[in-house]
Design a protein around this motif. Structure first.
Motif, PDB file in Angstrom:
ATOM      1  N   PRO A   1       0.835  -1.206   0.000  1.00 14.49           N
ATOM      2  CA  PRO A   1       0.000   0.000   0.000  1.00 14.49           C
ATOM      3  C   PRO A   1       0.870   1.255   0.000  1.00 14.49           C
ATOM      4  CG  PRO A   1      -0.049  -1.054   2.145  1.00 14.49           C
ATOM      5  CD  PRO A   1       0.708  -1.966   1.237  1.00 14.49           C
ATOM      6  N   THR A   2       0.482   2.205  -0.809  1.00 13.13           N
ATOM      7  CA  THR A   2       1.219   3.465  -0.882  1.00 13.13           C
ATOM      8  C   THR A   2       0.398   4.567  -0.237  1.00 13.13           C
ATOM      9  OG1 THR A   2       0.270   3.935  -3.041  1.00 13.13           O
ATOM     10  CG2 THR A   2       2.386   2.772  -3.014  1.00 13.13           C
ATOM     11  N   ALA A   3       1.079   5.458   0.422  1.00 10.00           N
ATOM     12  CA  ALA A   3       0.404   6.584   1.054  1.00 10.00           C
ATOM     13  C   ALA A   3       0.040   7.606  -0.018  1.00 10.00           C
ATOM     14  CB  ALA A   3       1.306   7.220   2.103  1.00 10.00           C
ATOM     15  N   PRO A   4      -1.142   8.165   0.046  1.00 13.09           N
ATOM     16  CA  PRO A   4      -1.524   9.158  -0.968  1.00 13.09           C
ATOM     17  C   PRO A   4      -0.709  10.437  -0.806  1.00 13.09           C
ATOM     18  CG  PRO A   4      -3.206   9.004   0.719  1.00 13.09           C
ATOM     19  CD  PRO A   4      -2.219   7.914   1.005  1.00 13.09           C
ATOM     20  N   ASN A   5      -0.397  11.031  -1.930  1.00 17.88           N
ATOM     21  CA  ASN A   5       0.364  12.282  -1.926  1.00 17.88           C
ATOM     22  C   ASN A   5      -0.624  13.428  -1.773  1.00 17.88           C
ATOM     23  OD1 ASN A   5       2.245  14.233  -2.166  1.00 17.88           O
ATOM     24  ND2 ASN A   5       2.717  13.863  -4.332  1.00 17.88           N
ATOM     25  N   THR A   6      -0.660  14.018  -0.597  1.00 14.79           N
ATOM     26  CA  THR A   6      -1.610  15.098  -0.342  1.00 14.79           C
ATOM     27  C   THR A   6      -0.861  16.388  -0.061  1.00 14.79           C
ATOM     28  OG1 THR A   6      -1.660  14.570   2.004  1.00 14.79           O
ATOM     29  CG2 THR A   6      -3.310  13.506   0.612  1.00 14.79           C
TER      30      THR A   6
END
Length: 55
Positions: free
Chosen positions: A42-47
């Motif tokens: 799982p990748t963390a969303p780029n916010t």
């Protein structure tokens, strides 16, 4: 009051429940495909933070 007599209704409910559990449900479950597990990490969303105009 005949509604309070569980004799016929309990047998009907039990018969229909067993029919569903042992006959219909296995036939339906053969058509349902489950999602195979994925090996992706799982990748963390780029916010980006929200800039409030009043601060």
């Amino acid at each position: 009051m005949p509604q309070l007599n569980p004799s016929p209704w309990f047998f009907i409910m039990l018969t229909s429940w067993l029919t569903f559990s042992f006959v219909i449900q296995p036939k339906l479950l053969t058509f349902v495909t489950t999602n195979p597990p994925s090996n992706k990490t799982p990748t963390a969303p780029n916010t980006t933070p929200w800039t409030w105009p009043w601060t």
